[in-house]
Design an enzyme around this catalytic site. Structure first.
Site, PDB file in Angstrom:
ATOM      1  N   SER A  57       0.719  -1.178  -0.120  1.00  9.53           N
ATOM      2  CA  SER A  57      -0.202   0.265  -0.044  1.00  9.53           C
ATOM      3  C   SER A  57       1.343   1.333   0.379  1.00  9.53           C
ATOM      4  O   SER A  57       1.939   1.086   0.321  1.00  9.53           O
ATOM      5  CB  SER A  57      -0.790  -0.297   1.279  1.00  9.53           C
ATOM      6  OG  SER A  57      -1.473  -1.292   1.534  1.00  9.53           O
ATOM      7  N   LYS A  77      -5.864  -4.371 -11.118  1.00 11.10           N
ATOM      8  CA  LYS A  77      -6.732  -2.728 -10.242  1.00 11.10           C
ATOM      9  C   LYS A  77      -7.320  -1.585 -10.975  1.00 11.10           C
ATOM     10  O   LYS A  77      -8.376  -0.958 -10.432  1.00 11.10           O
ATOM     11  CB  LYS A  77      -5.053  -2.285  -9.618  1.00 11.10           C
ATOM     12  CG  LYS A  77      -5.111  -3.178  -8.631  1.00 11.10           C
ATOM     13  CD  LYS A  77      -3.318  -2.751  -8.170  1.00 11.10           C
ATOM     14  CE  LYS A  77      -3.057  -3.452  -6.859  1.00 11.10           C
ATOM     15  NZ  LYS A  77      -1.633  -2.929  -6.174  1.00 11.10           N
TER      16      LYS A  77
END
Length: 803
Positions: free
Chosen positions: A688, A723
């Site tokens: 992340s 994604k």
């Protein structure tokens, strides 16, 4: 019959004109007595004329055996004058004559006007051999010895001929006697007959007898070998007959013998390799000696049944028409261009090179994108059989290699079973869920598959049950899985990985129209005259009832509507049902996927992240808040270890840059931080990126992905295409990704990026500029005569948000 005219007899005088008797397949030599059968009318008249005159007739050989009515040009010019000793008429019209050769004669001319052949002849006088030299003596001895040896080697020569030849002193007579007992063709015998010089004639006969001895020696050797084989076969036959008789008396063995004969016949037809055939034959002989009711007999029978039914030499012919293969692939699947291109390339190489190793492909992608159905389509395009093997949860190595046949209930492994099921040695073999193979004390199936998938080894794959090598090099292996992280490195290295991403909304609509809707209509017994879907209805189902990378849930929703329409049709309501966006809730109920309320407005402390999972890409909300405390960090949600480490790194980065972002120095010591990831039921674990907000809202239409270092550098991530698709499904308009992922971004098709504002960054500060909305300006009340001055509110504390 042969004989010799006594020397004291005067030779008969040969007339100038004689009737001629043409002979087939034989040349008569002087002083030989031979029986002849005469059936042709002209030949019978020639015999009658000879008997009426002086009993002499000229015997000449025909040049062509099939000539029924030979003329002057159809017979040889040199023959033998013979005396007819006896004549017998047969009931069928033929006559049998016994003739004795008198001497050689040459035809000078043929006379016409006779019902038979008649010629003017001239006797051939042999030169007399005055002195016998060493050469002639040696030749005579060799010929006599060869004649006797020929008789010993099995040639049918009567003992009287051997005695006559032994006592004969004239070389010409010996040559004639020997030549008449050799199996010579007409041309060879005629050549000896026309040889006038006795010594030259004997020399030719000597050469012929030497060749005849070589042939007889070889013939005897072959006969001896054949006799030995026959003796052994007869011995085995008699022993088997005795064994059958004994087994019959004991009441056993008849069925087993028939079964063994059938197995042996099937084994010869199976085209096994030579070493395998030798092992099968050895086991068949072993089975013949065993009691039919023993436990080992049943085990051996089962093994032999597997061996003779496996497709050792049976294969299907590949469809090498590239255009036809491309057409089949396009019919079965929409999109997936890389996979189709790879299969057509394989066919192109296969067309140019007959013998090549099959490719080892591995399709990796989220569930429902068509990995398994793609394998069936490839088999159809190639014209091969299709076999599917599910490896999910397999933990026993014996599932792959089988058990040794000494164990009770043992069977071959699932690889050999699949080949047996296909019935050919070159099927398309699909191994599903290779990423879910387990391992325990019973071995590692992934390690057992190394030999199966290695082109340098699988041409001699040895199953424990079979115990002999089986060639798998012609098989086309295709593996499927959702991710590669759990696949053993050596196992993964042997495969060519082809990644399949999820589908966009446009692709799902097209696939539903081409494949899903027609398939469900057929399965539910209805037609397009009963049910029609509009494109907008399909889009509504995709957005409001399914949010997935694949198509399984969409197919279920279509099937649900089809069932309800099928009931209407079964009840007699034949009107057409048209599914529009407004009609979808009537059949499927309330929408299952609700728009996230949090995306309706910008909020402080909430950011959108992009995650990659085994089921495809997804978005996740990351919430952060600060409260009075002692500086503790609390992480909640279904987080993986890597994500927890990222949260710690984000906090450290925020603390190191506190002054830069205007955070009070004692803030982290006096406040606890809580980071929460909602929808924790979905397991997420991935890198992340840290985003620090100074009490400023995050843009609700922006999502980000990446990993940062403690110094604020942005590192690349994986699963970029999944994604991006997740962001499109969620309605995101702005995506922030690491700059180091530019290469992967370029490989994504332009239509997938359409409508997305994608930013490439390599520093956290760039992210903050894109993600944060500028701070709200402080509003100042308008001044009035009685308005007291108001102080500004204190500055709100900083809230870090981890993404």
């Amino acid at each position: 019959m042969t004989d010799e005219i006594r020397k004291d007899e005067e030779p008969a005088k040969i007339p100038e004109v004689l009737p001629v008797l043409p002979l087939r397949d034989i040349v008569i030599f002087p002083f030989m007595i031979v029986p002849l059968y005469v059936s042709r009318e002209r030949s019978i008249k020639a015999v009658d004329q000879a008997l009426a005159d002086n009993r002499m007739i000229l015997l000449v050989a025909q040049k062509r055996q099939d000539d029924e009515d030979p003329g002057p040009d159809d017979v040889y010019p040199v023959g033998t004058v013979a005396l007819i000793m006896r004549m017998l008429k047969l009931p069928d019209g033929r006559i049998r004559v016994l003739v004795q050769g008198i001497g050689r004669a040459r035809v000078l001319s043929f006379e016409e006007g006779h019902p038979h052949l008649q010629a003017r002849v001239e006797p051939v006088v042999e030169p007399e051999v005055k002195e016998k030299g060493l050469e002639v003596e040696a030749l005579m001895r060799n010929v006599k010895a060869a004649l006797e040896k020929s008789a010993n080697l099995g040639k049918p020569i009567s003992p009287e001929v051997i005695v006559i030849a032994t006592n004969m002193e004239e070389p010409g007579r010996l040559a004639d006697l020997t030549a008449s007992n050799l199996d010579l063709k007409v041309e060879g015998a005629q050549e000896i007959l026309e040889a006038v010089d006795p010594v030259e004639r004997l020399r030719k006969v000597h050469e012929l007898t030497a060749k005849e001895l070589e042939v007889l020696a070889m013939q005897q050797e072959i006969s001896s070998q054949a006799k030995g084989e026959m003796d052994r076969s007869q011995r085995e036959f008699f022993l088997r007959q005795q064994l059958k008789a004994i087994q019959s008396e004991l009441g056993e063995g008849n069925e087993l013998s028939e079964e063994i004969a059938q197995l042996r016949d099937k084994a010869h037809k199976a085209k096994m390799p030579k070493p395998v055939m030798e092992e099968v034959e050895r086991q068949l002989k072993k089975l013949e000696r065993m009691h039919p009711d023993s436990a080992e007999t049943a085990t051996l029978r089962n093994w032999l049944d597997w061996m003779v039914t496996l497709p050792w030499g049976k294969s299907t012919k590949d469809n090498l028409d590239l255009a036809e293969a491309q057409k089949i692939l396009d019919e079965d699947h929409y999109g997936l261009e890389k996979v189709k291109e790879r299969i057509v390339e394989y066919l192109a190489v296969r067309k140019l090179k007959d013998k090549m190793k099959g490719p080892l492909l591995c399709f990796v992608g989220p569930p429902g994108v068509g990995k398994t159905s793609l394998g069936k389509s490839i088999a159809r395009a190639l014209g091969r059989k299709f076999v599917r093997l599910s490896l999910g949860g397999v933990k026993d190595e014996a599932e792959i290699r089988g058990h040794r046949r000494t164990y009770v209930g043992s069977m071959p492994g699932r690889i050999v079973q699949g080949i047996h099921q296909a019935g050919s040695n070159n099927p398309v073999f699909m191994m599903d869920e290779v990423d879910k193979i387990g391992a325990d004390y019973r071995g590692d199936p992934s390690s057992a598959l190394l030999e199966v998938l290695d082109p340098e080894q699988n041409n001699s794959f040895r199953d424990h049950y079979l115990g002999v090598p089986f060639d798998l090099s012609n098989v086309m292996f295709i593996c499927t899985g959702n991710l590669t992280d759990t696949i053993q490195a050596a196992f993964l290295d042997r495969m060519e990985v082809i990644r399949l991403s999820g589908y966009t909304e446009e692709e799902k609509v097209e696939i539903a129209k081409r494949h899903l809707v027609p398939k469900q209509l057929e399965e539910h017994g209805i037609t397009p005259q009963n049910l029609v879907f509009t494109d907008k209805a399909l889009r509504a189902m995709i957005n409001s009832y399914t949010r997935e990378a694949g198509l399984r849930n969409l197919e279920r929703e279509i099937a649900s509507i089809a069932r309800k329409v099928a009931r209407r049709v079964a009840e007699g309501k034949a009107d057409i049902v048209r599914i529009t966006p407004g009609a979808v809730p009537k059949y499927l109920g309330a929408p299952k996927i609700l728009p996230d309320e949090i995306l309706k407005k910008d909020a402080v402390g909430i950011a959108l992240g992009l995650a990659w999972t085994a089921t495809g890409g997804d978005i996740m909300f990351i919430e952060a808040t600060a409260m009075k405390g002692k500086g503790r960090l609390t992480l909640t949600g279904h987080l993986g270890e890597v994500m927890k480490e990222s949260a710690q790194a984000a906090l450290s980065y925020a603390r190191s840059r506190a002054r830069q972002f205007g955070i009070r120095e004692d803030f982290f010591a006096t406040h606890d931080l809580h980071v929460h990831v909602p929808e924790g039921a979905i397991p997420k674990d991935g890198p992340s990126m840290l985003s620090v907000f100074t009490n400023r809202p995050v843009k609700r239409s922006l999502a980000m992905t990446g990993e940062i270092t403690l110094r604020g550098n942005v590192l690349p991530i994986g699963g970029l295409k999944e994604k991006i698709l997740a962001a499109r499904r969620a309605g995101i308009t702005t995506v922030v990704i690491p700059k180091l992922n530019r290469k992967e971004l370029d490989e994504i098709a332009p239509h997938l990026r359409r409508g997305l504002d994608i930013h490439l960054v390599d520093e956290v500060e760039e992210v903050l500029k894109l993600a944060l909305i500028p701070p709200l300006e402080v509003r100042v009340l308008p001044a009035g005569p009685k308005a007291p001055p108001k102080s500004l509110p204190p500055k709100a504390p900083v809230k870090p948000v981890v993404v």
